[in-house]
Structures are given as C-alpha cells and as structure tokens.
Design a protein around this motif. Structure first.
Motif, mmCIF file in Angstrom:
data_model
loop_
_atom_site.group_PDB
_atom_site.id
_atom_site.type_symbol
_atom_site.label_atom_id
_atom_site.label_comp_id
_atom_site.label_asym_id
_atom_site.label_seq_id
_atom_site.Cartn_x
_atom_site.Cartn_y
_atom_site.Cartn_z
ATOM 1 N N PHE B 70 0.486 -8.426 0.049
ATOM 2 C CA PHE B 70 1.432 -7.473 -0.523
ATOM 3 C C PHE B 70 0.977 -6.067 -0.160
ATOM 4 C CE2 PHE B 70 2.058 -10.526 -4.336
ATOM 5 C CZ PHE B 70 2.871 -11.329 -3.554
ATOM 6 N N SER B 71 1.775 -5.364 0.635
ATOM 7 C CA SER B 71 1.368 -3.984 0.889
ATOM 8 C C SER B 71 2.257 -2.990 0.148
ATOM 9 C CB SER B 71 1.317 -3.692 2.387
ATOM 10 O OG SER B 71 2.377 -4.322 3.036
ATOM 11 N N THR B 72 3.380 -3.461 -0.384
ATOM 12 C CA THR B 72 4.204 -2.576 -1.213
ATOM 13 C C THR B 72 4.725 -3.406 -2.384
ATOM 14 O OG1 THR B 72 6.277 -3.167 -0.150
ATOM 15 C CG2 THR B 72 5.052 -1.339 0.824
ATOM 16 N N PRO B 73 5.193 -2.738 -3.448
ATOM 17 C CA PRO B 73 5.806 -3.477 -4.553
ATOM 18 C C PRO B 73 6.973 -4.327 -4.068
ATOM 19 C CG PRO B 73 5.371 -1.229 -5.218
ATOM 20 C CD PRO B 73 5.066 -1.302 -3.758
ATOM 21 N N GLY B 74 7.649 -3.852 -3.025
ATOM 22 C CA GLY B 74 8.782 -4.606 -2.481
ATOM 23 C C GLY B 74 8.366 -5.996 -2.008
ATOM 24 N N ASP B 75 7.166 -6.103 -1.420
ATOM 25 C CA ASP B 75 6.677 -7.401 -0.950
ATOM 26 C C ASP B 75 6.501 -8.367 -2.123
ATOM 27 O OD1 ASP B 75 6.577 -6.245 1.495
ATOM 28 O OD2 ASP B 75 4.405 -5.938 1.520
ATOM 29 N N ALA B 76 5.954 -7.837 -3.224
ATOM 30 C CA ALA B 76 5.725 -8.687 -4.392
ATOM 31 C C ALA B 76 7.055 -9.125 -4.988
ATOM 32 C CB ALA B 76 4.890 -7.934 -5.431
ATOM 33 N N ILE B 77 8.010 -8.199 -5.047
ATOM 34 C CA ILE B 77 9.319 -8.533 -5.602
ATOM 35 C C ILE B 77 9.973 -9.621 -4.757
ATOM 36 C CG2 ILE B 77 11.654 -7.637 -5.968
ATOM 37 C CD1 ILE B 77 10.265 -4.967 -6.791
ATOM 38 N N ALA B 78 9.832 -9.486 -3.430
ATOM 39 C CA ALA B 78 10.409 -10.494 -2.540
ATOM 40 C C ALA B 78 9.781 -11.866 -2.790
ATOM 41 C CB ALA B 78 10.216 -10.075 -1.082
#
Lengths: 335, 506
Positions: B70-78
């Motif tokens: 995960f490099s951004t919160p977006g990655d975790a959300i995905a």
C-alpha cells in the motif's frame, strides 16, 4: 551469520553511516552556500564570456545598478520571513521618488528626503496594520497599496515627471558620486545589508520575525504581541522602497510617477533565489544579496553579449524557476 | 474463519525513533479485533500502515493470502480496507450523499440517483439521515455514521474504528456498538481502537496490546480481564508512574477565576487553586476544558470574568498580559501551538523570556546558551544539543521543551493541556515528575487531561466539566472513572459552587 560475516556486516554498516554523515554534511553545505556556489559559477562564466566583466568599472556599475534592488530586497526579506509578501514596493518607490523631487526646491534636500521616507513608512504602516490586526491577506492588501501608491504618485505630480532642480544637486551628487572607486549608493546598500544581517542574527526582533513566520500561534502563546512585529516588517519594507525611490530620483535627476513598475517582482525573485522560503521562517540577508546579484549578473552577461531585451525576460523567468526547483530538491533531501 | 488481513513483522522508523518494532497483527473476517495501548504505543502508526497512510520500513501486508503493497490510502481502499478516523474526514460543506460517493462521482451527476443510493446504504445501517443534509449541520454521531456508510459503499471488508465512541454520548455509543456487531455478523472484519476497556471487553473477540511500539500480546477477549489489559498496556503498576502525592498542607489560594464566560463552552466558571496544588480539569472532549484554559490565558476573547493572582485582580487581554502576571500555558496542540517546530531547542526555550537575554534588543548568546543548557539538563531532554531543531526530538522530549520554556516565566500558575498526549511511557513518568516539581515549588497547577488514570494519579482535586460548566468536583476519595463521566455528561448542573476549604489530608 558467521562471526566473519558479522564483522563484515558491521563494517559495511559503519561505512554506510559514515557516507550518510558526509552526505548530510554536503547537503547542509549546499543549503547554506548553495546560492554562493551559483554566484561564483556565474561570475566565472561571466568573466569567461566577456573580458570586460571583471573590470572594476563594470563591477562597480553593476553594484550601483543592483543597489536599489538589494535595498528593497532586504525590506522584502523581513516581510517574507513572516510568511508575508509586499507587492506595493514598486509604487511606494515612485511615491518616495516624486516627493523628494517635488519638495526639494522649497524645503531643501534633508527635509524633502525625510518626508519621502516618512511617506514610505506610512504606506508600510497602513499595510501592516490591516494585515496584522484585521488578519487580512498580505497579498491582497499590498496589491491594493500598489495601486493606491501608484495613483498617489501620479496625483502628486499631475502625471508629469518632476525634474530635480539645482537645490537638489546634492542628491544627484550623492547618487552619482564615488568614494575612491566605490559609488555612494553601494556604500549605503552595504551598510543596510550589514544592519539587516545584524538584526536577523543577533537581535530578539530578528529571531521573533523568523519564529513568527514558522509558527505565529506558538509565538503568540509564548506571550509575544506578534502583531507589532508584523506591522514592523511592512514598515521596514515601505521605508526601504521609499529610500530606493529617492536614490533613483537622484541618479536619474527626475522624480517620475511611473518609475518602478514591476520592481516588486524582481525583488521577490531576488529574495527567493537567495533561498528565503515564501512559507516564512527561513532566509538571510547575505544570501538575499547574492540572489539580487545573480539576477543582475545574468542581466549584465546578456547585455554584454547582446541578447535582445525580450529574450532576456524569458531567460530571467527560466532562471527563477530553476533556482526554486534547486532549493526544493535540497530541502527534500534535508528532511 | 480465515485471516482477512495479515501484517507480519511490521517496522516503522521516524528519523531515529522506532514507532513499531516487528509487530504481527491479523484480522479475520467476521471478528472484532481490539487494538489497545497507551497514547504513543504505536496503534495509530500500525493502523496507518494497514490503511495505506504510513509506509512501513519493513514487513509485509497480505490481504486474503496475497501480499500487497500500500503506497497510498487509495491502494488500501481498493483492497477493501477503510478507516473511520478520529477526526472525521468529511467535507463539511457538501451533502451526506456527496460525501458518501465522494471519490467516484460521475462526470455528470444524477442527483436523484445519488440520493437514492445514499439513502439505501444509510437504511442498511438502520439510521435515518437525510442524504441531502449538509454534513456541517449534522451532530458528530451522525457524521460518524456517514463515514461508515462511505466505507461500506466502497465495499469495505475491513473497517478500522479509531476511538469511535470518544466523542459520543452513552446512547449514541451503544447504538454504534450495536451497529458494529451487525457489521460483524455480515462478515466484515473490524479493528477497534479504544481507551474504554469496558467497551473492548464488551465487543471484542480478540485483543492485541501494544506498548512502546512492540507487540505485547494477542489474546482471546474472553480470556483477559480489564485489570490484565491495563497491566499489559502500561507494563508496570500504574501507581508507580505518578509518584507520591503531596502530604503537607497547601499554601494560600494564589490563583482564582471568577465568573469566567467565553463562548458556549465556557459558562460562568469560578474556581481557585492553592499554591502547591494540582487541580485537574476532567470531562469529555468538547466539554470546554481547552477553551477555559485559552480564555484564562487571554488566547481567546472572553465575554466576562475576573482573574486574581495572589488575591489581587489582574487584567489579561492577551497572552502577553498573562505571561506578565506569571501564568503559563502548555497548549494542547504541541506542534501547532507549543513549539516552533523547525527552530532549535534554544530558540524555543527562551521564547517566553527573550527580554531577559536581550536587554537592549541584542541577544546575549553566551548567557542564553548557558541558561538553555542548564534547563534541558534539569528537564532531562534527550537531544543532540541545544541547537538541534525541535523537530528532531521525540514527542515526549518536545513536550519537555514546551514545559521548559515556562518553568521560570510561569512563576505563579501553569496550565497544562493534555501534556502527555502522544508521549511514550518513559517520558510520561518524567513529565509527571516535572509537573509535581512545578507544584512543589509553590505554583498553582491546572492540569487538563482526557487520560483519567493521569488525572487521578496526579491531581489533588478534579473539577469535572460538561458543556461549558463545572458539573462536579471530585476529591481523592471520589476518584472514579464512572463518576467523572456521568458528571461530565449530566445535562443539569449537579453542583455549580466549588469547595475550596478542605485540606489534602482529608
């Protein structure tokens, strides 16, 4: 891990830390002296390009031309350190210049110069008070002052340039005169730079100005009336602008209401190239001088090598962007 | 049940400081996994890693058996991981529906459909919230529901709750816990961070304890008592942290506030503090404690009220006046208000007393350096020297610098607002010792804290605030968490006059 591997591991780690340490040293060096390095490289390049560049006459000429920019840049530096900006200085310069020229015939030179400088102080006081006490944005307030002051300069002169008469010959003599090879305005500029350096390095005023730029609320909650400091920096900036205006009037022999248009941008560019952060808290007087000189030298080189004026403007813009990118990279590596 | 997420060997270093030391943490689908630990134990950093806000220095994250980065919160959300933040991150000027579908608004908005979809999700949660309402107009509890709705609309399969009940009243808190239970039964994996251990015991299936960045234990919740959780969190008996309370009588009442009113959260407050006494201000977040401190100090405007030092009234219009009167404030927000973070320890320490070091405006450096050197040695500030930027210090040492700048200046009264928030245990006990010393030297100390252990362990008396008023006063025999909370939540004032005549021995 075997003991041997262990030792090697340890060694390579030690080497790494040592390299890291050297890296940090190098970076803090470039951060401190980055502007100086650029300056030295530019001087070398200029000397290579034109044999006329490093002549005493050219150097003194360059310094005299840069002296008004540098004087204003010192004022601007104080403002920028508080995370502010002063866009009005080009216009305040004109106000100072025309007042000196207008009043000199009747009031005599000392009084007319004094009134011109007080006018600069008042412009700064007005901006500073609105910014500090009503918490209005510096950009907008000084933009407004820019047009107010410009308009006032035109009103004062009826739109005409005012010629300096014989009563003011002393001013022309000062602005155009020399002590040995050094022009008077350059000496004045040097004195102001030294004073600015001293104030920023050794006085509580300088320290608090920088601290306010980093975190005004923390300074206020330490029991310091931060508004007064904010007013003070705009007063300083206004004063320096009016002083520059008086010098220009002396040098050109004319108090012109349209002088100094766009100077604020040149001055801000000098401050930024000198490494000051527009986000406040960081910058010093000597690097600001180097910033102004870098701009002046680039202009001088281009003049000496016959680069057309419009092209010069484009190149200047590119230089500013390059300087800011360089600083950004340095700051990122530092943190 | 299978592990939905596995964090293995997670490490995180900030500068030279290790915030997480090789932590393993797993969450199964359909379980509530509580994460507990003191402030600064590493909970937020660990959850930052899980939600993509913090990039770990080492360690692996796998979701359903596949290693992810995960490099951004977006990655975790995905990957189906959503976090409900403590400070809710909704746009206050937009509507509920817009906030729920924030990051996937179609280019051309069909408003009716947007609201219908939002209403559907809110219904599923069992809450009636108007999708067209503006977020800023909703009470905090409802905003939290909107956050949860947003997470669900993103098909979150793991939801992290960070202190969700800290800002809620008891009935809203109960509804929220029920909602979490029903999410669990739908197979959502839940990480639950809370200081309220009774809630943890109530709702969690498993409990993981962090202390000082290390994993202490992961246990089934039914196998661990609240007392045991506390012991695991603190790592030593709590009482040892706070030192001995004062047994000698207090001095005269050197500090008094009369009918202080400043905005809705400071309503007609009157109280006094005696020399050598540590008085706590307790209550929920938003009960007006910070506002009271700022109003006393002149940091915010006040409508009325008088302040007395040594029996005579002092006029305080701004912080400068307060400093002149001998009052100091260690503010709640250390980075934002306590220190100039990129300036050195030296500059920060002498900021309150710069005049002493610069009689004619010119700073006497040698004098200043000697003073600061002695100060940071006395306060045990761990640093690379007095010219090190405050930024390079740990939270606890930064806080010592903030306290240090007041030691000489605040000769009468020192107000400390959450002085140990985000501070590790070691530094905490040192800060407690400093606070005790400030009182023993004859100052009146006012301590604001949301950490009840801290209030009870340090204070000689606790004033409980609720909605801008003093609701109750607790003496050492009455120090009890439930009592404090119920007093703070009370709608009608239980007691508006405050006793000041008793002795500490009593």
């Amino acid at each position: 891990m075997t003991p041997l591997q262990n030792v090697q591991h340890f060694r390579s780690n030690a080497i790494k830390t040592e390299r890291h340490r050297q890296g940090v040293k190098f970076l803090s060096f470039t951060r401190r002296y980055g502007t100086l390095v650029i300056f030295v490289l530019l001087v070398a390049a200029a000397a290579y390009i034109s044999t006329d560049f490093l002549t005493l006459r050219n150097v003194m000429n360059l310094l005299r031309q840069a002296s008004t920019t540098i004087i204003m840049a010192i004022g601007m530096l104080f403002v920028v350190l508080t995370r502010g900006i002063d866009l009005s200085i080009g216009s305040v310069l004109a106000v100072g210049g025309v007042i000196a020229a207008l009043l000199a015939p009747e009031w005599g030179l000392p009084a007319s110069i004094a009134v011109a400088l007080v006018a600069g102080l008042i412009c700064g006081l007005a901006c500073g008070t609105l910014i500090a006490y009503l918490r209005l944005p510096p950009f907008v307030i000084t933009l407004a002052m820019m047009t107010v002051a410009r308009g006032s300069a035109f009103i004062l002169t009826g739109g005409q340039p005012i010629m300096l008469n014989d009563a003011a010959s002393g001013l022309s003599a000062f602005a155009g005169g020399y002590i040995g090879p050094v022009p008077y305005p350059v000496l004045l500029m040097a004195a102001i730079v030294l004073l600015g350096t001293f104030v920023l390095m050794f006085t509580s005023f300088g320290r608090l100005v920088k601290a306010i730029g980093s975190n005004e609320e923390a300074v206020r909650l330490s029991g310091i009336r931060t508004q007064r400091y904010i007013v003070a920096v705009y007063v300083i900036s206004g004063f320096m602008a009016a002083l520059a205006g008086v010098l220009i009037t002396g040098r050109t022999g004319v108090g012109a209401p349209n002088v100094g248009v766009g100077f604020e941008l040149q001055v801000i560019a000098a401050v930024v190239i000198g490494g000051a952060s527009l986000m406040g808290g960081r910058g010093d007087a000597l690097n600001t001088v180097l910033g102004a000189l870098i701009l002046a030298i680039i202009g001088n080189i281009m003049n000496l090598s016959n680069v057309p004026g419009y092209t010069q403007q484009v190149i200047m813009g590119a230089v500013i962007v390059a300087a800011v990118i360089l600083q950004k990279i340095q700051n990122q590596k530092m943190s | 049940m299978t592990d939905f997420v596995q964090l293995i060997g997670i490490e995180k270093h900030f500068g030279g400081i290790a915030a997480l030391k090789s932590v393993d943490f797993t969450v199964k689908s359909g379980e509530v996994h509580a994460l507990i630990g003191e402030n600064g134990a590493g909970k937020s950093t660990l959850m930052g890693v899980l939600s993509g806000n913090v990039i770990p220095t080492a360690g692996t994250i796998s979701v359903e058996g596949c290693v992810r980065r995960f490099s951004t919160p977006g990655d975790a959300i995905a990957a189906g991981i959503a976090m409900i933040h403590q400070e809710l991150v909704l746009a206050p000027d937009l509507t509920v529906a817009e906030n729920i579908f924030m990051n996937r608004m179609p280019r051309l908005i069909d408003w009716a459909k947007l609201r219908r979809d939002a209403a559907q999700i809110l219904d599923r949660l069992g809450f009636e919230i108007d999708p067209g309402a503006t977020i800023g107009d909703l009470p905090l509890a409802q905003r939290q529901i909107v956050e949860i709705a947003k997470a669900l609309s993103l098909n979150a399969r793991l939801i992290i709750f960070d202190e969700p009940t800290a800002v809620l009243g008891p009935s809203d808190a109960r509804r929220l816990l029920n909602l979490i239970r029903s999410l669990r039964s739908e197979g959502v994996a839940i990480v639950y961070i809370s200081h309220r251990l009774d809630e943890v015991a109530d709702i969690a299936d498993r409990v993981t304890v962090l202390n000082d960045g290390s994993l202490i234990a992961t246990r089934a919740a039914k196998d661990v008592t609240i007392e045991e959780m506390v012991r695991l969190m603190v790592g030593r008996p709590i009482s040892a942290l706070f030192g001995e309370k004062r047994t000698s009588p207090f001095g005269a009442e050197i500090f008094r506030v009369e009918s202080l009113t400043a905005g809705p959260l400071v309503q007609d407050l009157s109280f006094g503090v005696r020399a050598g006494e540590i008085v706590g201000l307790g209550g929920l977040i938003g009960s007006g404690r910070t506002e009271t401190a700022r109003a006393i100090f002149g940091a915010d405007k006040r409508e009325s009220g008088r302040i007395f030092i040594d029996g005579s009234q002092v006029k305080i219009r701004d912080p400068r006046d307060a400093v002149k009167a001998g009052i100091g404030l260690v503010p709640e927000d250390r980075r934002g208000q306590g220190v100039v973070i990129d300036a050195s320890i030296r500059i920060n320490t002498t900021m309150t007393s710069l005049r002493r070091f610069s009689p004619a405006g010119i700073i006497k450096r040698t004098f200043e350096r000697r003073f600061v050197g002695e100060k940071i040695a006395a306060l045990k500030v761990k640093s690379a020297g007095i010219d090190a930027p405050v930024q390079s210090l740990s939270g606890g040492n930064q806080q010592k610098v903030v306290i240090g700048k007041w030691v000489d200046v605040a000769s009468k009264v020192i107000i400390l607002d959450e002085p140990t928030r985000g501070v590790d245990v070691g530094a905490k006990s040192e800060i407690y010792a400093i606070i005790r010393r400030l009182a023993d030297e004859g100052r009146a100390v006012l301590l604001i804290s949301s950490d009840h252990q801290e209030l009870f362990g340090l204070c000689d008396r606790v004033l409980v605030m609720g909605r801008g008023r003093i609701r109750s006063e607790l003496l050492p025999g009455e120090f009890d968490e439930e009592r404090l909370l119920s007093a703070s939540l009370a709608i009608e004032p239980i007691q508006t006059t405050v006793r000041t005549d008793q002795n500490p021995a009593g």
